[in-house]
Design an enzyme around this catalytic site. Structure first.
Site, PDB file in Angstrom:
ATOM      1  N   SER A   1      -8.982 -49.982  -4.988  1.00 56.24           N
ATOM      2  CA  SER A   1      -9.963 -49.253  -4.176  1.00 56.24           C
ATOM      3  C   SER A   1     -11.169 -50.176  -4.054  1.00 56.24           C
ATOM      4  O   SER A   1     -12.024 -50.248  -4.947  1.00 56.24           O
ATOM      5  CB  SER A   1     -10.330 -47.936  -4.865  1.00 56.24           C
ATOM      6  OG  SER A   1     -11.323 -47.277  -4.105  1.00 56.24           O
ATOM      7  N   TYR A   2     -11.207 -50.954  -3.009  1.00 57.49           N
ATOM      8  CA  TYR A   2     -12.091 -52.129  -2.936  1.00 57.49           C
ATOM      9  C   TYR A   2     -13.548 -51.872  -3.334  1.00 57.49           C
ATOM     10  O   TYR A   2     -14.144 -52.700  -4.023  1.00 57.49           O
ATOM     11  CB  TYR A   2     -12.046 -52.756  -1.536  1.00 57.49           C
ATOM     12  CG  TYR A   2     -10.674 -53.229  -1.087  1.00 57.49           C
ATOM     13  CD1 TYR A   2      -9.647 -53.493  -1.988  1.00 57.49           C
ATOM     14  CD2 TYR A   2     -10.406 -53.404   0.269  1.00 57.49           C
ATOM     15  CE1 TYR A   2      -8.400 -53.910  -1.565  1.00 57.49           C
ATOM     16  CE2 TYR A   2      -9.157 -53.830   0.701  1.00 57.49           C
ATOM     17  CZ  TYR A   2      -8.154 -54.081  -0.215  1.00 57.49           C
ATOM     18  OH  TYR A   2      -6.934 -54.503   0.216  1.00 57.49           O
TER      19      TYR A   2
ATOM     20  N   GLU B   1     -12.158 -56.961  -9.462  1.00 56.21           N
ATOM     21  CA  GLU B   1     -11.829 -56.220  -8.244  1.00 56.21           C
ATOM     22  C   GLU B   1     -10.955 -55.007  -8.562  1.00 56.21           C
ATOM     23  O   GLU B   1     -10.455 -54.845  -9.691  1.00 56.21           O
ATOM     24  CB  GLU B   1     -11.154 -57.159  -7.245  1.00 56.21           C
ATOM     25  CG  GLU B   1     -12.118 -58.266  -6.830  1.00 56.21           C
ATOM     26  CD  GLU B   1     -11.617 -59.155  -5.714  1.00 56.21           C
ATOM     27  OE1 GLU B   1     -10.397 -59.159  -5.436  1.00 56.21           O
ATOM     28  OE2 GLU B   1     -12.469 -59.839  -5.106  1.00 56.21           O
TER      29      GLU B   1
ATOM     30  N   CYS C   1     -26.276 -56.503  -5.997  1.00 53.85           N
ATOM     31  CA  CYS C   1     -26.619 -57.232  -7.225  1.00 53.85           C
ATOM     32  C   CYS C   1     -28.098 -57.604  -7.256  1.00 53.85           C
ATOM     33  O   CYS C   1     -28.731 -57.562  -8.310  1.00 53.85           O
ATOM     34  CB  CYS C   1     -25.755 -58.478  -7.368  1.00 53.85           C
ATOM     35  SG  CYS C   1     -24.066 -58.077  -7.874  1.00 53.85           S
TER      36      CYS C   1
ATOM     37  N   GLU D   1     -22.313 -60.812 -11.379  1.00 51.71           N
ATOM     38  CA  GLU D   1     -23.693 -60.700 -11.880  1.00 51.71           C
ATOM     39  C   GLU D   1     -23.881 -59.395 -12.648  1.00 51.71           C
ATOM     40  O   GLU D   1     -24.458 -59.358 -13.745  1.00 51.71           O
ATOM     41  CB  GLU D   1     -24.690 -60.740 -10.714  1.00 51.71           C
ATOM     42  CG  GLU D   1     -24.668 -62.026  -9.924  1.00 51.71           C
ATOM     43  CD  GLU D   1     -23.663 -62.048  -8.780  1.00 51.71           C
ATOM     44  OE1 GLU D   1     -22.608 -61.380  -8.896  1.00 51.71           O
ATOM     45  OE2 GLU D   1     -23.934 -62.730  -7.789  1.00 51.71           O
TER      46      GLU D   1
HETATM   47  N1  THU Z   1     -18.874 -61.288  -5.487  1.00 51.31           N
HETATM   48  C1  THU Z   1     -19.514 -61.434  -6.682  1.00 51.31           C
HETATM   49  O1  THU Z   1     -18.930 -61.195  -7.748  1.00 51.31           O
HETATM   50  N2  THU Z   1     -20.796 -61.849  -6.670  1.00 51.31           N
HETATM   51  C2  THU Z   1     -21.444 -62.285  -5.569  1.00 51.31           C
HETATM   52  O2  THU Z   1     -22.553 -62.756  -5.689  1.00 51.31           O
HETATM   53  C3  THU Z   1     -20.806 -62.193  -4.263  1.00 51.31           C
HETATM   54  C4  THU Z   1     -19.503 -61.496  -4.224  1.00 51.31           C
HETATM   55  C5  THU Z   1     -17.456 -60.912  -5.508  1.00 51.31           C
HETATM   56  C6  THU Z   1     -17.121 -59.532  -5.074  1.00 51.31           C
HETATM   57  C7  THU Z   1     -15.675 -59.700  -4.652  1.00 51.31           C
HETATM   58  O3  THU Z   1     -14.855 -59.601  -5.806  1.00 51.31           O
HETATM   59  C8  THU Z   1     -15.589 -61.115  -4.152  1.00 51.31           C
HETATM   60  O4  THU Z   1     -16.733 -61.779  -4.651  1.00 51.31           O
HETATM   61  C9  THU Z   1     -15.541 -61.254  -2.659  1.00 51.31           C
HETATM   62  O5  THU Z   1     -16.536 -60.509  -2.070  1.00 51.31           O
END
Ligand code: THU
EC number: 3.5.4.5
Length: 131
Positions: A48-49, A45, A89, A56
């Site tokens: 800056s979201y 993360e 993804c 993946e």
């Molecule tokens: N996220 C993933 O890494 N993969 C997914 O399949 C769904 C979401 C992450 C993005 C973010 O860091 C967190 O999960 C919450 O959305």
């Protein structure tokens, strides 16, 4: 070649590497090539979201950066029951996975579901549309 239970355990263990201070939602992905090479990724993360990278894409970027292609299986596991890949993804995976690559959504080594990319992103826009 690792079997599916082993790959899932690797993915579960790798969740601890997730960098997710904002959501506190950990996701881990493990990809295995048809030669049996293994690459791991986590969600990373950012303050800056939107700059966040999902697990993946993180795993596949690590693999592709090392020259890996021809993926046999990708295992995805997260902090929810049945963590499925997000839309971005799915689009990314549709480009780099093969038609027969197994996409495994795992909760534990004995609780998982297996899909193809066609299951997860039917009628996708892909390189076939551009060539
Ligand atoms: N996220 C993933 O890494 N993969 C997914 O399949 C769904 C979401 C992450 C993005 C973010 O860091 C967190 O999960 C919450 O959305």
């Amino acid at each position: 070649m690792k079997n599916i239970e082993e790959l899932i355990q690797i993915a579960l263990d790798n969740k601890e590497n997730s960098y997710s201070p904002y959501s506190n939602f950990r996701v881990s992905a493990v990809v295995m090539t048809k030669n049996g090479e293994i690459y791991k990724g986590v969600n990373i993360e950012n303050a800056s979201y939107p700059a966040t990278i999902c697990a993946e894409r993180s795993a596949l970027a690590a693999a592709i950066s090392e020259g890996a292609r021809d993926f046999h299986t990708i295992v995805i596991t997260g902090d929810s029951n049945d963590t499925y890949p997000c839309g971005v993804c799915r689009q990314f995976m549709a480009e780099v996975l093969d038609i027969d690559t197994k996409v495994v959504i795992a909760n534990s080594p004995t609780d998982y579901k297996t899909y193809s990319m066609e299951d997860l992103l039917p009628h996708s826009f892909s390189k076939k549309d551009l060539l």
